[in-house]
Write a protein that holds these residues in place. Structure first.
Motif, PDB file in Angstrom:
ATOM      1  N   LEU A 183       0.708  -2.938  -6.286  1.00 23.20           N
ATOM      2  CA  LEU A 183       0.997  -1.609  -5.747  1.00 23.20           C
ATOM      3  C   LEU A 183      -0.338  -0.893  -5.563  1.00 23.20           C
ATOM      4  N   ASP A 184      -0.848  -0.928  -4.349  1.00 22.18           N
ATOM      5  CA  ASP A 184      -2.149  -0.311  -4.071  1.00 22.18           C
ATOM      6  C   ASP A 184      -1.970   1.177  -3.809  1.00 22.18           C
ATOM      7  N   GLU A 185      -3.034   1.948  -4.034  1.00 20.38           N
ATOM      8  CA  GLU A 185      -2.977   3.411  -3.886  1.00 20.38           C
ATOM      9  C   GLU A 185      -1.798   3.974  -4.690  1.00 20.38           C
ATOM     10  N   PHE A 186      -1.702   3.543  -5.934  1.00 17.89           N
ATOM     11  CA  PHE A 186      -0.566   3.885  -6.793  1.00 17.89           C
ATOM     12  C   PHE A 186      -0.407   5.390  -6.968  1.00 17.89           C
ATOM     13  N   ASP A 187      -1.523   6.113  -6.934  1.00 20.82           N
ATOM     14  CA  ASP A 187      -1.480   7.554  -7.144  1.00 20.82           C
ATOM     15  C   ASP A 187      -0.806   8.296  -5.996  1.00 20.82           C
ATOM     16  N   ALA A 188      -0.603   7.620  -4.853  1.00 22.63           N
ATOM     17  CA  ALA A 188       0.069   8.261  -3.721  1.00 22.63           C
ATOM     18  C   ALA A 188       1.500   8.638  -4.073  1.00 22.63           C
ATOM     19  N   VAL A 189       2.082   7.911  -5.021  1.00 25.92           N
ATOM     20  CA  VAL A 189       3.468   8.171  -5.420  1.00 25.92           C
ATOM     21  C   VAL A 189       3.549   8.672  -6.857  1.00 25.92           C
ATOM     22  N   ALA A 190       2.815   8.016  -7.766  1.00 25.82           N
ATOM     23  CA  ALA A 190       2.979   8.291  -9.201  1.00 25.82           C
ATOM     24  C   ALA A 190       2.189   9.513  -9.651  1.00 25.82           C
ATOM     25  N   LYS A 191       2.360  10.626  -8.941  1.00 24.63           N
ATOM     26  CA  LYS A 191       1.627  11.848  -9.283  1.00 24.63           C
ATOM     27  C   LYS A 191       2.293  12.573 -10.443  1.00 24.63           C
ATOM     28  N   ARG A 192       1.510  13.499 -11.011  1.00 26.18           N
ATOM     29  CA  ARG A 192       2.052  14.319 -12.086  1.00 26.18           C
ATOM     30  C   ARG A 192       3.295  15.067 -11.608  1.00 26.18           C
ATOM     31  N   ARG A 193       4.316  15.048 -12.428  1.00 25.92           N
ATOM     32  CA  ARG A 193       5.539  15.752 -12.054  1.00 25.92           C
ATOM     33  C   ARG A 193       5.484  17.238 -12.390  1.00 25.92           C
ATOM     34  N   ASP A 194       4.378  17.704 -12.973  1.00 27.36           N
ATOM     35  CA  ASP A 194       4.227  19.130 -13.269  1.00 27.36           C
ATOM     36  C   ASP A 194       3.416  19.841 -12.196  1.00 27.36           C
ATOM     37  N   ASP A 195       3.137  19.119 -11.085  1.00 25.97           N
ATOM     38  CA  ASP A 195       2.389  19.717  -9.976  1.00 25.97           C
ATOM     39  C   ASP A 195       3.345  20.585  -9.159  1.00 25.97           C
ATOM     40  N   ASP A 196       3.134  21.906  -9.184  1.00 30.22           N
ATOM     41  CA  ASP A 196       4.038  22.834  -8.500  1.00 30.22           C
ATOM     42  C   ASP A 196       4.021  22.676  -6.988  1.00 30.22           C
ATOM     43  N   ASP A 238       0.871  -1.173   0.000  1.00 32.16           N
ATOM     44  CA  ASP A 238       0.000   0.000   0.000  1.00 32.16           C
ATOM     45  C   ASP A 238       0.910   1.226   0.000  1.00 32.16           C
ATOM     46  N   LEU A 239       1.028   1.879  -1.148  1.00 33.33           N
ATOM     47  CA  LEU A 239       1.979   2.979  -1.280  1.00 33.33           C
ATOM     48  C   LEU A 239       1.650   4.156  -0.365  1.00 33.33           C
ATOM     49  N   SER A 240       0.360   4.319  -0.029  1.00 31.49           N
ATOM     50  CA  SER A 240       0.000   5.430   0.860  1.00 31.49           C
ATOM     51  C   SER A 240       0.581   5.237   2.260  1.00 31.49           C
ATOM     52  N   THR A 241       0.865   3.990   2.642  1.00 28.01           N
ATOM     53  CA  THR A 241       1.385   3.726   3.987  1.00 28.01           C
ATOM     54  C   THR A 241       2.892   3.916   4.079  1.00 28.01           C
ATOM     55  N   VAL A 242       3.599   3.930   2.945  1.00 27.08           N
ATOM     56  CA  VAL A 242       5.055   4.082   3.001  1.00 27.08           C
ATOM     57  C   VAL A 242       5.486   5.508   2.702  1.00 27.08           C
ATOM     58  N   MET A 243       4.515   6.371   2.340  1.00 29.17           N
ATOM     59  CA  MET A 243       4.859   7.767   2.098  1.00 29.17           C
ATOM     60  C   MET A 243       5.299   8.421   3.400  1.00 29.17           C
ATOM     61  N   SER A 244       6.351   9.187   3.332  1.00 28.46           N
ATOM     62  CA  SER A 244       6.901   9.817   4.522  1.00 28.46           C
ATOM     63  C   SER A 244       7.315  11.240   4.187  1.00 28.46           C
ATOM     64  N   SER A 245       7.401  12.090   5.217  1.00 31.75           N
ATOM     65  CA  SER A 245       7.906  13.445   4.994  1.00 31.75           C
ATOM     66  C   SER A 245       9.370  13.379   4.565  1.00 31.75           C
ATOM     67  N   LEU A 246      10.022  12.285   4.931  1.00 33.03           N
ATOM     68  CA  LEU A 246      11.393  12.052   4.479  1.00 33.03           C
ATOM     69  C   LEU A 246      11.318  11.213   3.205  1.00 33.03           C
ATOM     70  N   LEU A 247      11.220  11.886   2.057  1.00 32.76           N
ATOM     71  CA  LEU A 247      10.968  11.180   0.810  1.00 32.76           C
ATOM     72  C   LEU A 247      12.106  10.254   0.413  1.00 32.76           C
ATOM     73  N   GLY A 248      13.313  10.566   0.889  1.00 36.23           N
ATOM     74  CA  GLY A 248      14.435   9.661   0.621  1.00 36.23           C
ATOM     75  C   GLY A 248      14.189   8.309   1.266  1.00 36.23           C
ATOM     76  N   LYS A 249      13.574   8.344   2.462  1.00 36.77           N
ATOM     77  CA  LYS A 249      13.227   7.108   3.159  1.00 36.77           C
ATOM     78  C   LYS A 249      12.144   6.357   2.385  1.00 36.77           C
ATOM     79  N   THR A 250      11.162   7.099   1.854  1.00 36.20           N
ATOM     80  CA  THR A 250      10.119   6.466   1.049  1.00 36.20           C
ATOM     81  C   THR A 250      10.718   5.772  -0.158  1.00 36.20           C
TER      82      THR A 250
END
Length: 361
Positions: free
Chosen positions: A184-197, A152-164
């Protein structure tokens, strides 16, 4: 006489020595494709050889431990062996056709490899919650007799993105070790648009790394990603997946089929499916489960409980059928047909007709 280019042979040996299994396999498949033109027997033997997972993976007798988070030491993966499903899922024709095509490719690896082709390796499941995305991954694992690993990608997201990034990399490396289905569940938690400011540069780099990992995914396993929010996925994501399955809430005919499979009578399943149209299978399953429990614990009618639950769940969205639902509600409260007719301002025969259509009278 088999002719191999010196450069081709050098690269093959080089990647084998380095232990780069993915590059080695890719070169092998190219070589087999070339050999097939001159020596089909040898090409067939080599294709069979590389299907051996010990050769493909370089498997050892000491499997790697399941990856854990560096701080909490909690497991990053849920691992399950699925030998069979208690019931066959119900999908629309398009979804069923695509899922069966995936199984067919994965079950016929040898002829594909002989032809210099690969079976499908990556699948993206898109749609709202509760419509069968996770069930599809379980179904594939059951049909292909492969273990299912879920992250579940939403559970591994961290403020420390290097750790993620490290967590995701350790999971992907672990899953590559032996044949499996990685969800890979909740795939959008990580694979977001890279043009999001609003997203920091580190997250954009994380998306890039994730995409590169998908590109390098081995033939021996199936990577399945699931998202509830396809609109926020990076455009480059879509090109990485060979099959994209778009799930929606079930139609009335599919709901009717599902209700029948759960023991609901024909007249009721037909009428109830119209009331529940647009409701997810997850919610419908919950209503059925509650009604079955109510039958056991309260000695109540299963179908009566199901009707009442359905009315509570979505009756307010069916204004056009208000009178029918009101009649059912009065009936379930124990009122006579005559009393119901007086309450709703309809004739006694009309009330009887409506109840008969619902299969409760």
């Amino acid at each position: 006489m088999v002719n191999l280019k010196e450069e081709q042979l050098f690269k093959l040996v080089e990647q084998g020595v380095k232990g780069n299994a993915n590059a080695f396999m890719l070169l092998c498949r190219r070589m087999i494709s070339d050999l097939k033109k001159n020596d089909e027997v040898l090409a067939s033997k080599l294709a069979q050889l590389i299907m051996d997972t010990n050769v493909i993976r370089g498997a050892s007798n000491s499997p790697k431990p399941v990856p854990v988070d560096g701080d909490s030491r909690r497991s990053l993966l849920q691992e399950a062996s699925i030998s069979g499903l208690t019931e066959e899922p119900i999908w629309n024709e398009d979804i069923a056709k695509k899922l069966n095509a995936i199984v067919k490719e994965r079950e016929n690896v040898e002829p594909l490899l002989k032809a210099g082709l690969e079976p499908v390796k990556t699948v993206l499941l898109s749609g709202p919650p509760g419509v069968g995305k996770t069930m599809s991954a379980h179904w594939l694992a059951s049909k292909l007799n492969l273990p299912l690993l879920t992250l579940d990608l939403s559970t591994v997201m961290s403020s420390l993105l290097g750790k993620t990034g490290n967590n995701i990399k350790s999971v992907m490396d672990y899953a590559k070790e032996s044949p499996c289905i990685l969800l890979l569940d909740e795939f959008d938690a990580v694979a977001k648009r890279r043009d999001d400011d609003r997203d920091v540069g580190e997250l954009k780099r994380l998306v890039t790394v994730l995409l590169q990992t998908i590109d390098e995914w081995p033939t021996t396993s199936l990577l399945v990603a699931a998202t509830n929010h396809p609109d926020i996925l990076d455009p480059a994501v879509w090109r990485r997946f060979e099959h994209v399955l778009n799930f929606g809430n079930p139609s009335a005919p599919l709901i009717e089929k599902y209700l029948k499979s759960q023991g609901v009578s024909l007249p009721l399943s037909e009428r109830l499916s119209l009331l529940l149209e647009g409701v997810s299978f997850a919610i419908i399953s919950r209503l059925i489960n509650f009604s079955k429990k109510n039958e056991v614990l309260s000695n109540a009618s299963f179908e009566g409980s199901l009707i009442e639950s359905a009315i509570t769940e979505c009756g307010h969205n069916k204004d056009g059928k208000y009178n029918e639902l009101l009649i059912l509600q009065f009936y379930l409260e124990g009122n006579s047909n005559r009393k119901i007719a007086e309450s709703v301002g309809l004739s006694h025969p009309t009330v009887s007709k409506i109840l008969k259509e619902w299969g409760v009278k």
